[in-house]
Scaffold this motif. Sequence first.
Motif, PDB file in Angstrom:
ATOM      1  N   LEU A   8       0.812   0.050  -6.075  1.00  0.00           N
ATOM      2  CA  LEU A   8      -0.558  -0.196  -5.643  1.00  0.00           C
ATOM      3  C   LEU A   8      -1.556   0.320  -6.684  1.00  0.00           C
ATOM      4  O   LEU A   8      -2.557  -0.342  -6.984  1.00  0.00           O
ATOM      5  CB  LEU A   8      -0.815   0.457  -4.281  1.00  0.00           C
ATOM      6  CG  LEU A   8      -0.175  -0.243  -3.080  1.00  0.00           C
ATOM      7  CD1 LEU A   8      -0.278   0.616  -1.835  1.00  0.00           C
ATOM      8  CD2 LEU A   8      -0.828  -1.606  -2.845  1.00  0.00           C
ATOM      9  N   ARG A   9      -1.274   1.484  -7.225  1.00  0.00           N
ATOM     10  CA  ARG A   9      -2.162   2.041  -8.258  1.00  0.00           C
ATOM     11  C   ARG A   9      -2.146   1.170  -9.508  1.00  0.00           C
ATOM     12  O   ARG A   9      -3.197   0.968 -10.144  1.00  0.00           O
ATOM     13  CB  ARG A   9      -1.772   3.483  -8.563  1.00  0.00           C
ATOM     14  CG  ARG A   9      -2.186   4.430  -7.446  1.00  0.00           C
ATOM     15  CD  ARG A   9      -1.857   5.868  -7.732  1.00  0.00           C
ATOM     16  NE  ARG A   9      -2.426   6.737  -6.702  1.00  0.00           N
ATOM     17  CZ  ARG A   9      -1.873   7.843  -6.254  1.00  0.00           C
ATOM     18  NH1 ARG A   9      -0.717   8.264  -6.771  1.00  0.00           N
ATOM     19  NH2 ARG A   9      -2.452   8.562  -5.317  1.00  0.00           N
ATOM     20  N   TYR A  13      -5.551  -0.201  -7.110  1.00  0.00           N
ATOM     21  CA  TYR A  13      -5.981   0.437  -5.874  1.00  0.00           C
ATOM     22  C   TYR A  13      -5.977   1.956  -5.990  1.00  0.00           C
ATOM     23  O   TYR A  13      -5.153   2.530  -6.706  1.00  0.00           O
ATOM     24  CB  TYR A  13      -5.043   0.041  -4.719  1.00  0.00           C
ATOM     25  CG  TYR A  13      -5.211  -1.390  -4.282  1.00  0.00           C
ATOM     26  CD1 TYR A  13      -4.466  -2.406  -4.872  1.00  0.00           C
ATOM     27  CD2 TYR A  13      -6.102  -1.729  -3.276  1.00  0.00           C
ATOM     28  CE1 TYR A  13      -4.618  -3.721  -4.476  1.00  0.00           C
ATOM     29  CE2 TYR A  13      -6.251  -3.041  -2.866  1.00  0.00           C
ATOM     30  CZ  TYR A  13      -5.518  -4.032  -3.473  1.00  0.00           C
ATOM     31  OH  TYR A  13      -5.663  -5.332  -3.080  1.00  0.00           O
ATOM     32  N   THR A  14      -6.891   2.582  -5.301  1.00  0.00           N
ATOM     33  CA  THR A  14      -6.862   4.032  -5.117  1.00  0.00           C
ATOM     34  C   THR A  14      -6.079   4.289  -3.841  1.00  0.00           C
ATOM     35  O   THR A  14      -6.366   3.677  -2.801  1.00  0.00           O
ATOM     36  CB  THR A  14      -8.280   4.603  -4.974  1.00  0.00           C
ATOM     37  OG1 THR A  14      -9.015   4.309  -6.159  1.00  0.00           O
ATOM     38  CG2 THR A  14      -8.243   6.107  -4.748  1.00  0.00           C
ATOM     39  N   VAL A  15      -5.107   5.179  -3.898  1.00  0.00           N
ATOM     40  CA  VAL A  15      -4.243   5.426  -2.748  1.00  0.00           C
ATOM     41  C   VAL A  15      -4.449   6.844  -2.227  1.00  0.00           C
ATOM     42  O   VAL A  15      -4.449   7.803  -3.004  1.00  0.00           O
ATOM     43  CB  VAL A  15      -2.756   5.221  -3.119  1.00  0.00           C
ATOM     44  CG1 VAL A  15      -1.858   5.510  -1.917  1.00  0.00           C
ATOM     45  CG2 VAL A  15      -2.534   3.801  -3.629  1.00  0.00           C
TER      46      VAL A  15
END
Length: 199
Positions: A8-9, A13-15
């Motif tokens: 995701l990163r 995206y910020t997780v």
Amino acid sequence: MATLTAKLRDAGYTVHSRQLPAVGNPNPPSDLSADIAAVRALVEEAIGDEGNDVVVVPHSWAGILAGSALTGLGKKEREAAAGGGRKDPYVHAKDANIFYNDLPESEKQHWFSQLQSHSLATFYTPATAASWKEIPTSYLLCEDDQAIPAAGQEAMIAGVKDLGGVIEVTRLKASHSPFLSRPEETVEWIRRAAGEEGI
């Protein structure tokens, strides 16, 4: 989890993730409140001051918590609440009349200036007990309260009675803050509730 987070990163995206208080805890919580608060705090952190869009991906047990933790945090709900003085994760009073409508203007503004922010999450955390089912209660119903109108107070009182609580109600024509606008009557009410007679 680490693989999913990394992918995701990599996709931009910020997780945000964390272990829940009920998991792997040598002193585990006895109810859902700690886990619900943890999930809510994590989502509020992700939303941040910028009002970021957030996708919540609960797995297994966390799905149960999300139903309670996310109340009021939907994008539409947050946008609708923005005009009412809410700035996640806090609530800020915007109108002095809500609490002090029966005070002179100078006093009203003075006390309004003393108000601080209030944690938004606490409004959605369930109570852990109901001592009023065991302890007789005295309630001062403020008829001119604009924060909790009289009808709302009456509904709460009816709810206590319906559940077997003993509650003695005294009505006072006052705002949400009778200790400021009607201090003498408020003190007398407290003294009567404490058992003094002839007050």
